[in-house]
Design an enzyme around this catalytic site. Structure first.
Site, PDB file in Angstrom:
ATOM      1  N   GLU A 384       1.023  -1.581   0.142  1.00 18.43           N
ATOM      2  CA  GLU A 384      -0.004   0.197  -0.077  1.00 18.43           C
ATOM      3  C   GLU A 384       0.735   1.007  -0.159  1.00 18.43           C
ATOM      4  O   GLU A 384       0.118   2.238   0.673  1.00 18.43           O
ATOM      5  CB  GLU A 384      -0.636  -0.069   0.839  1.00 18.43           C
ATOM      6  N   GLU A 464      -6.334  -7.758  -1.273  1.00 21.61           N
ATOM      7  CA  GLU A 464      -7.162  -7.721   0.315  1.00 21.61           C
ATOM      8  C   GLU A 464      -8.194  -7.364   0.005  1.00 21.61           C
ATOM      9  O   GLU A 464      -8.689  -5.824  -1.397  1.00 21.61           O
ATOM     10  CB  GLU A 464      -5.995  -6.617   0.812  1.00 21.61           C
TER      11      GLU A 464
END
Length: 807
Positions: A384, A464
Site C-alpha cells: 500500500e 486484500e
C-alpha cells in the site's frame, strides 16, 4: 562433512535496561516479553536485551569453517563470540549467518552473546511511520551451528520452471565457497522422490573446473527428466536434490534441497498452474500468536498452513507483510498451498539507508525461498505504498535477476499506479455493503487505466478486501457476524464471474495484535475470519464451504435460531453455508421442506449458500386451505419474517381480508397462525434440525434450539508432543461451553482454569475467561518426556481429562 547442530536450549536472557537484573534460562524460539492478549502498550517490548549461551566446540572442528545460522531476530542483532564481534544484522524477518571460525577456542566452552534491539528503527522496514501490526522482539526463530569443510555448498537454486519449456531440462545453479583453488573438485547430484527415496530419477556427476579461492558459481544442466511428476495443489509431489561435493572422491559437503516441478503463470485471462486455469481463493496471514508473539515452534507454524488448506479450503496464502517461518513455508510445499510472498513493509518508504535495508531483506527472502514450488509470485513493492519509480525498478530487477522463473507483483491500493511488476496486484476495499457489482469489486480496467480491445492487457490479482471495512469480533451480535460473512461471499462470487481477475486474497485469516493507531481500541485488529486463537467466525464458513464434499462436509447456518438475537425478533433469512447438494429443514420435528443452494443469487462460486426464506414449507400441506391459499399464507408469513409486520402493504391486507372471509377466520385466528410459523411464541420447545444431503444421501444432521450449558468440552490438536534439543514443541487446546445439542453457547461467559500436570506448561495465563463460549491456549514442552494430563474447569463444571504424550 557438514554438521548442523541446534543451539536452541539453555540460553540465558535478560533486559539491558537493568544491569542488576539476573539472567533467566530460556529456550528458542523466544519472545523477549510475554504480552497480554490485549490492552497493553506496544512500547513494552521495544527494548534492548542480551542472550548468552555456552558453545562447546570440539577439537576435531579445528581446520574447518564454523558458522552460526540465525533464522530470525527482531529487529537488530549484534553477535559476539568470547567478547569479540562476529557479525550483525538489520531486519527481523529474514535469516542471516555469521562466521566464527577465527574466534573459536577449540576444545573449550565458548561464550556466544547476541545483543538484540526490538525498538522501532526508522532506517529499517517496516518502520518510519505507522505500522498496522506488531514486531515482537527476541530471537524468535531457531539458531544452528554449522560446521563446513574448506569447500562447501553456499547456495543451490534449482530452476524447475523450465521443465515445461521446450528445453525439457532442469538448470541447477550451484554456488560453492572454497578456501583454496583446486582442480579435483566434483559434484554429484541425485534426484529422488521425497516420499520414496528408492525412486531415483536422475544421477549425475560433474567435474567442477577452475574452482578459485572464494565464491564460485556453477551451472549444471540435467536433461534426463523422464518420469518426473508435476507438483500441484491436489497432488504436491516433492523431489529431493542430494548435492554431494567431493575432492578426489572424498566427500566434503552434502546438502539436500526439496523442491517440486510446476509451471505457474499469471496471464491477463487468469492464473494458470501447469497449463490449467485456477481461480485463486486465499487469505492473508500474520504469523503472530497470543502471548507468544512470533515465537512459536515448527508444529504450530505448520498447523496454520493446515488450517488454511484443510479447514478453510483455500488454495493460496499471502504472507502479509513479510517473509514468515520456514516451517510454515515447508508445510505449504508439502500440502499444496500456494504462496504470495512479499518483502517487509507497510505503506511507508524511507530514505536511502531504509531502502538499502529493504533491498537486502528482499534478497535474503528470495534466496531462502526460491526453490519452493508453493511460492508463485514475489511481492517486491511495500504494501500500500505510493509509486517510487527508481526504488521499484531496483526491487523488480533484483527479483528477476535472482529468480527469472517467477513473476513479480506490487501490492497497492491506488488506481492508475505505475506498473513495473508483471502482475497488477491491488487491495480493493470498495465494498462497503452496496451490492451493485461495481461496488463489490472494481474492474481491472478501472483500476489500472489500461485497455486493449476493451480489456485490461495485464494480469490482475486482488490481494486484500473487506478487513478494516467491516471489523467483526467472533462474539459480535448475529446481524454483524452474518453481514461480515456476506461481504466475503459477495466478493468471491463477484470474482468468479470475471476471468480477467486471477482471484482474491481476503483480509485476513486471523485477528492480530496491532499498534495503538489501529484495531478496536484494545490492540487487536478484528479483521480475521478467525480469531487470534484460530477459532473460526461465521465468515470462515464462506471459505470452508467451497471445499468438495469428499474433503469434508460443511454445514454452518449463520444464525443461532434465537428469536431475540436479530432486530424485531426476525429469524429470516438464514444463510446456511454448506457444500451439500441440498438440505432438509425441520422445526419441532415437523419437516418444513427441502432447500437448495442459491445459484441464481451467487452464480460465481461452486457452492453457494442455501438461503432459507420460509418457515412454513410443507406444514400446511394437509390443512383445510387450498393449495393456492397455502402458497399465499406461506408468502405472507415469509414476507413478515423478512421485512417486519410494519412493512405490510395495503395490497397484503386486502388479500388477507379475502382469505379470512373465505375461511370464516377471525383476526385472532390469523395472529395465531402467523405466530405459530414465525415467532413460535408459547411453544413448549423450539428445536430446529438441518440435515445435509449429498447424492440423495443424508451425510450430516445438526440440531439447534434454546440450549443450556451441558458440557465443558476440551480437545487438543494433537495427542503427542516431542521433547528434543532442536526446539521446544507446543500444541493448541480448545475449550467449548456446549449445549445439549453440541453447539457452542456464544453468550455463556465464565472463567476458565486450565490444569496441566506433567512435562508441559501453558503459554500465557492458566486462569482466563471464555469469550463467546470458547477459549483456547497452547501448552509447550518443558524439556522432559512423559505424560501430560489436562483438565479444565469453570464455575459450573469440570471437563473430562485428556492426555498428551511427550516423546
Amino acid at each position: 562433512m557438514r554438521r548442523i547442530i541446534p543451539v536452541n536450549s539453555g540460553w540465558r536472557f535478560k533486559k539491558d535496561d537493568d544491569p542488576d537484573e539476573a539472567f533467566t534460562i530460556v529456550d528458542l524460539p523466544h519472545t523477549n516479553l510475554e504480552l497480554p492478549l490485549n490492552c497493553f502498550d506496544e512500547e513494552d517490548y521495544q527494548f534492548k536485551s542480551t542472550y548468552e549461551i555456552e558453545l562447546s566446540i570440539l577439537p576435531e572442528y579445528s581446520g574447518k569453517r564454523l558458522f552460526l545460522d540465525f533464522e530470525g531476530v527482531m529487529l537488530t542483532a549484534e553477535v559476539f563470540l568470547n567478547g569479540n564481534p562476529a557479525g550483525e544484522h538489520r531486519g527481523g524477518f529474514t535469516p542471516f549467518s555469521v562466521e566464527i571460525t577465527d574466534l573459536v577456542e577449540y576444545g573449550k566452552n565458548n561464550i556466544l552473546t547476541v545483543k538484540t534491539d526490538a525498538s522501532e528503527n526508522e532506517n529499517i522496514p517496516p518502520f518510519g511511520k505507522v505500522v498496522d501490526y506488531l514486531t515482537y522482539g527476541g530471537i524468535y526463530r531457531e539458531v544452528f551451528l554449522r560446521v563446513n569443510e574448506c569447500i562447501y555448498v553456499e547456495d543451490t537454486f534449482i530452476v524447475t520452471d523450465r521443465i515445461l519449456e521446450e528445453t525439457k531440462d532442469i538448470a541447477v545453479e550451484l554456488t560453492t565457497h572454497s578456501l583454496r583453488a583446486g582442480e579435483n573438485f566434483a559434484v554429484s547430484i541425485v534426484v529422488f522422490r521425497r516420499d520414496d527415496p528408492a525412486d531415483v530419477k536422475i544421477t549425475r556427476k560433474t567435474i567442477l573446473k577452475d574452482v578459485k579461492a572464494g565464491r564460485n558459481v556453477h551451472y549444471i544442466r540435467l536433461d534426463d527428466i523422464a518420469g518426473i511428476e508435476l507438483w500441484d495443489i491436489k497432488k504436491p509431489v516433492l523431489y529431493n536434490f542430494e548435492i554431494i561435493l567431493s575432492e578426489n572422491d572424498a566427500v566434503m559437503d552434502e546438502v539436500q534441497i526439496t523442491t517440486g516441478f510446476r509451471h505457474a503463470v499469471f496471464r491477463p485471462d487468469g492464473f494458470y498452474l501447469n497449463g490449467r486455469f485456477l481461480r485463486i481463493r486465499g487469505l492473508n496471514r500474520h504469523q503472530s500468536f497470543p502471548y507468544a508473539g512470533y515465537a512459536m515452534p515448527e508444529r504450530v507454524q505448520k498447523q496454520d498452513a493446515d488450517i488454511l488448506k484443510y479447514e478453510m479450503g483455500l488454495n493460496l496464502v499471502r504472507t502479509s507483510h513479510y517473509p514468515q517461518s520456514r516451517h510454515f513455508h515447508d508445510r505449504c510445499d508439502e500440502i499444496g498451498l500456494l504462496v504470495f510472498e512479499e518483502l517487509p513493509g507497510w505503506q511507508h518508504i524511507g530514505g536511502e539507508v531504509w531502502k538499502e535495508n529493504a533491498v537486502n531483506s528482499l534478497k535474503e527472502m528470495i534466496i531462502r525461498d526460491r526453490n519452493r514450488p508453493s511460492v508463485i509470485i514475489w511481492g517486491v513493492r511495500i504494501n500500500e505504498s505510493q509509486d517510487d519509480h527508481n526504488f521499484y525498478t531496483r526491487t523488480n530487477s533484483l527479483a528477476r535477476e535472482l529468480d527469472p522463473t517467477r513473476q513479480t507483483g506490487g501490492v497497492r491500493y491506488i488506481e492508475n499506479s505505475e506498473l513495473l511488476e508483471d502482475v497488477y496486484t491491488m487491495n480493493d476495499f470498495v465494498h462497503s455493503g452496496n451490492t451493485e457489482p461495481e461496488r463489490i469489486l472494481r474492474t481491472p480496467e478501472k483500476v489500472t487505466k489500461l485497455k486493449k480491445g476493451g480489456k485490461c492487457p495485464v494480469p490482475y490479482l486482488v490481494t486484500e478486501y473487506n478487513g478494516h471495512m467491516y471489523p467483526t469480533k467472533r462474539f459480535d451480535n448475529e446481524e454483524r457476524t452474518r453481514e461480515h460473512a456476506l461481504r466475503h461471499l459477495r466478493v468471491i462470487d463477484r470474482v468468479g464471474l470475471d476471468k480477467s481477475i486471477s482471484g482474491t486474497i481476503g483480509w485476513c485469516a486471523f485477528d492480530y495484535n496491532t499498534h495503538r493507531e489501529f484495531g478496536s481500541g484494545d490492540r487487536i485488529c478484528y479483521h480475521g475470519v478467525s480469531d487470534m486463537f484460530r477459532i473460526p467466525k461465521t465468515a470462515a464458513a464462506v471459505y470452508s464451504s467451497q471445499k468438495e464434499p469428499s474433503e469434508g462436509i460443511v454445514l454452518e447456518p449463520a444464525t443461532l435460531f434465537a428469536k431475540g438475537e436479530r432486530s424485531a425478533a426476525s429469524l429470516l433469512p438464514i444463510e446456511v453455508y454448506t457444500n451439500c447438494d441440498f438440505i432438509k429443514l425441520y422445526r419441532n420435528g415437523n419437516e418444513i421442506g427441502n432447500f437448495y443452494p442459491a445459484r441464481d443469487e451467487y452464480p460465481g462460486i461452486d457452492h453457494p449458500p442455501v438461503i432459507i426464506k420460509d418457515f412454513v414449507g410443507k406444514q400446511l400441506d394437509n390443512s383445510e386451505f387450498s393449495e393456492k391459499d397455502v402458497a399465499l399464507i406461506r408468502k405472507m408469513i415469509s414476507y413478515v419474517m423478512l421485512n417486519g409486520e410494519e412493512a405490510l402493504k395495503p395490497s397484503h391486507m386486502l388479500k388477507l381480508g379475502i382469505f379470512m372471509k373465505k375461511y370464516n377466520l377471525k383476526y385472532e385466528d390469523i395472529v395465531s397462525l402467523f405466530l405459530k410459523f414465525s415467532a413460535g411464541w408459547g411453544d413448549s420447545e423450539d428445536v430446529f434440525e438441518i440435515a445435509g444431503y449429498v447424492k440423495q444421501e443424508e451425510v450430516v444432521r445438526r440440531r439447534f434450539g434454546s440450549g443450556s450449558l451441558h458440557q465443558l468440552y476440551i480437545k487438543a490438536d494433537s495427542d503427542t508432543l516431542e521433547s528434543n534439543r532442536s526446539s521446544w514443541d507446543a500444541v493448541r487446546l480448545e475449550f467449548r461451553l456446549l449445549d445439549q445439542f453440541g453447539n457452542i453457547l456464544p453468550f455463556c461467559s465464565d472463567y476458565l482454569k486450565i490444569n496441566v500436570s506433567g512435562p508441559a506448561k501453558v503459554i500465557g495465563p492458566a486462569l482466563t475467561s471464555f469469550t463467546g463460549g470458547v477459549a483456547a491456549a497452547w501448552i509447550r514442552t518443558t524439556g522432559s518426556p512423559g505424560t501430560v494430563t489436562v483438565t479444565a474447569e469453570c464455575s459450573r463444571m469440570t471437563s473430562e481429562e485428556i492426555t498428551i504424550t511427550v516423546s
